[in-house]
Design a protein around this motif. Structure first.
Motif, short mmCIF file in Angstrom:
data_model
loop_
_atom_site.label_atom_id
_atom_site.label_comp_id
_atom_site.label_asym_id
_atom_site.label_seq_id
_atom_site.Cartn_x
_atom_site.Cartn_y
_atom_site.Cartn_z
N VAL A 18 -3.61 -7.67 -45.70
CA VAL A 18 -3.05 -8.97 -45.30
C VAL A 18 -3.84 -10.10 -45.94
CG1 VAL A 18 -2.16 -8.13 -43.10
CG2 VAL A 18 -4.48 -9.05 -43.21
N GLY A 19 -3.23 -11.28 -46.02
CA GLY A 19 -3.89 -12.45 -46.56
C GLY A 19 -4.95 -12.98 -45.61
N LYS A 20 -5.82 -13.87 -46.13
CA LYS A 20 -6.94 -14.39 -45.34
C LYS A 20 -6.80 -15.87 -45.02
CE LYS A 20 -8.75 -10.34 -46.24
NZ LYS A 20 -7.81 -9.92 -47.27
N GLY A 21 -5.74 -16.51 -45.52
CA GLY A 21 -5.59 -17.95 -45.34
C GLY A 21 -5.60 -18.37 -43.90
N HIS A 22 -4.93 -17.60 -43.03
CA HIS A 22 -4.87 -17.98 -41.62
C HIS A 22 -6.23 -17.87 -40.95
CE1 HIS A 22 -4.60 -13.62 -41.41
NE2 HIS A 22 -4.83 -13.67 -40.11
N ILE A 23 -7.09 -16.96 -41.46
CA ILE A 23 -8.43 -16.82 -40.88
C ILE A 23 -9.26 -18.05 -41.20
CG2 ILE A 23 -10.56 -15.45 -40.90
CD1 ILE A 23 -8.82 -13.01 -41.60
N VAL A 24 -9.22 -18.48 -42.45
CA VAL A 24 -9.95 -19.68 -42.85
C VAL A 24 -9.47 -20.89 -42.04
CG1 VAL A 24 -10.39 -21.27 -44.76
CG2 VAL A 24 -10.41 -18.79 -45.17
N ASP A 25 -8.17 -20.96 -41.80
CA ASP A 25 -7.61 -22.08 -41.02
C ASP A 25 -8.12 -22.07 -39.58
OD1 ASP A 25 -6.21 -22.89 -43.24
OD2 ASP A 25 -4.33 -21.94 -42.62
N MET A 26 -8.49 -20.88 -39.08
CA MET A 26 -8.94 -20.76 -37.69
C MET A 26 -10.41 -21.11 -37.51
SD MET A 26 -7.04 -17.16 -36.81
CE MET A 26 -7.82 -16.95 -35.22
N VAL A 27 -11.19 -21.14 -38.59
CA VAL A 27 -12.64 -21.34 -38.48
C VAL A 27 -13.01 -22.62 -37.73
CG1 VAL A 27 -14.77 -21.76 -39.80
CG2 VAL A 27 -13.24 -19.89 -40.46
N PRO A 28 -12.39 -23.77 -38.04
CA PRO A 28 -12.78 -24.99 -37.30
C PRO A 28 -12.55 -24.90 -35.80
CG PRO A 28 -11.52 -25.54 -39.28
CD PRO A 28 -11.41 -24.06 -39.11
N GLN A 29 -11.60 -24.08 -35.37
CA GLN A 29 -11.32 -23.94 -33.94
C GLN A 29 -12.50 -23.32 -33.20
OE1 GLN A 29 -7.75 -21.69 -33.15
NE2 GLN A 29 -8.19 -21.50 -30.97
N TYR A 30 -13.25 -22.43 -33.88
CA TYR A 30 -14.33 -21.70 -33.23
C TYR A 30 -15.72 -22.17 -33.65
CZ TYR A 30 -10.61 -18.65 -31.71
OH TYR A 30 -9.45 -18.18 -31.13
N LEU A 31 -15.84 -22.74 -34.85
CA LEU A 31 -17.14 -23.21 -35.35
C LEU A 31 -17.03 -24.66 -35.81
CD1 LEU A 31 -16.96 -19.92 -36.12
CD2 LEU A 31 -19.18 -20.44 -37.09
N GLY A 32 -16.21 -25.43 -35.14
CA GLY A 32 -15.96 -26.80 -35.57
C GLY A 32 -16.75 -27.84 -34.83
N ASP A 33 -17.63 -27.44 -33.92
CA ASP A 33 -18.36 -28.45 -33.16
C ASP A 33 -19.68 -28.81 -33.86
OD1 ASP A 33 -20.28 -26.47 -32.50
OD2 ASP A 33 -19.12 -25.86 -30.74
N ASP A 34 -20.49 -29.62 -33.20
CA ASP A 34 -21.71 -30.15 -33.81
C ASP A 34 -22.81 -29.10 -33.98
OD1 ASP A 34 -20.57 -32.63 -34.02
OD2 ASP A 34 -21.41 -33.38 -32.12
N ARG A 35 -22.60 -27.90 -33.43
CA ARG A 35 -23.65 -26.87 -33.56
C ARG A 35 -23.69 -26.24 -34.95
NH1 ARG A 35 -22.65 -22.21 -29.97
NH2 ARG A 35 -20.46 -22.71 -30.36
N PHE A 36 -22.59 -26.33 -35.70
CA PHE A 36 -22.46 -25.55 -36.92
C PHE A 36 -22.27 -26.42 -38.17
CE2 PHE A 36 -20.91 -22.85 -33.47
CZ PHE A 36 -21.67 -21.71 -33.66
#
Length: 347
Positions: A18-36
């Motif tokens: 499967v493609g990986k585009g949707h995974i990259v799009d999901m990254v800010p949802q889980y690592l999008g805060d000021d900790r990362f």
């Protein structure tokens, strides 16, 4: 202000099915805060993941995440041994053996939650001659099939099963001399597997008792068997009881030497490689940092894990389909409005 956690995602765009585009799009949802502090890189050729991981370690990234299959995980991990940069995994391959052993969820959202939790442990890895492995390595039938699987150019569990069934009829067991702690044994074997982790992938447990933190390899020697015994062996590989079969010899060790009659193929983490007659296999203790799932499902019954993986992946795919439909619907509405505007028709 606390120091941000530096995370790089090393994405293999062609691994798995499967493609990986949707995974990259999901990254800010889980690592999008000021900790990362997040960076994303895509691999462009074989060996590129290892280069990117090596650069990440030299730039003091805290975590390098392999987004791909077992081959991508191996490439990233081999560049992180003996460094302070931890390996993270978002599994996207055909087998995902190391991720499954560690209890990493097979769905991207679950895997990203594990990365965000930042639970890191120092674990073991193995070497077969000069090649690192993190899950399993071996000689015999599993190496033979990994070679045929690579030649087929097809990915996925069904392709692997197809190659296993077809090539299994042709395979003839070899003879091996094994030396452990100065003691030599002679075996005729269908395969010899050296395991740092418990499974090949797809919940096929070749070494059910293996641990990545005990400083020891689990060695499984499968003696030749007949057609009538094959179904029982297959079932036991999936229900984590293969070590109870009368055709199986198991032991733990830190190092062993394997001598065979001729050069041939080996496998390391599922990838084939040509090697000579003599193979030195050893374990390197507590030498790689790995992001682990503290709330993992590694103790969940294997068959239940298979259904859970399937359910999670189906939910993920349905969510992606719904998102694509929503995007498409919005795009269609926008085009219709534009057409109506140009035609100066009421709407």
């Amino acid at each position: 202000m606390d120091k941000k956690v530096k995370v790089i995602f090393i994405v293999n765009p062609i691994s798995g099915t499967v493609g990986k585009g949707h995974i990259v799009d999901m990254v800010p949802q889980y690592l999008g805060d000021d900790r990362f502090e997040v960076d994303i890189k895509y691999t462009e050729h074989s060996g590129h993941a290892a280069e990117l991981a090596r650069q990440a370690a030299s730039r003091a990234f805290d975590i390098a995440v392999a987004v791909g299959g077992d081959g991508t995980v191996n490439e990233v991990a081999r560049s992180l041994v003996h460094t302070e940069t931890a390996l993270g995994i978002v599994p996207c391959g055909s087998g995902n053996g190391l991720a499954r052993h560690l209890g990493i969820p097979m769905n991207p959202s679950g895997a990203l939650r594990v990365i965000a939790d930042c639970n890191i442990e120092k674990l073991d890895y193995g070497m077969i001659n000069d090649t690192p492995f993190f899950c399993t390595c071996g000689v015999g039938f599993d190496a033979f099939v990994s070679s045929k699987f690579a030649e087929s150019g097809k990915r996925g569990l069904l392709s692997y099963i197809e190659n296993t069934l077809r090539e299994g009829l042709k395979y003839r067991p070899d003879t091996y001399d094994i030396e452990v702690d100065g003691e030599k044994q002679h075996y005729k074997a269908f395969l010899i597997a050296c395991a740092n982790a418990s499974q090949y992938g797809n919940n096929v447990y070749i070494a059910p008792q293996a641990s990545m933190s005990d400083g020891l390899m689990d060695v499984t020697i499968m003696e030749p068997f007949n057609v009538l015994e094959a179904p029982q062996i297959a079932i036991q590989l999936f229900n984590k009881s293969i070590d109870t079969n009368s055709r199986i010899r198991t032991f733990k060790c830190h190092r062993l030497h394997i001598h065979r009659n001729a050069p041939g193929v080996i496998h390391f983490d599922g990838d084939p490689k040509q090697e000579g007659k003599d193979l030195d296999v050893r374990l390197v203790e507590s030498a790689i940092h790995v992001v682990v799932n503290k709330e993992g499902d590694a103790l969940q019954p294997p068959l239940l894990r298979m259904f859970t993986d399937f359910y999670d992946n189906m939910n993920e795919e349905l969510a992606n389909i719904r998102q694509d439909i929503a995007v498409g619907s919005n795009r269609i509405r926008s085009i219709n409005k534009e057409l109506l505007r140009k035609l100066r028709l009421p709407h």
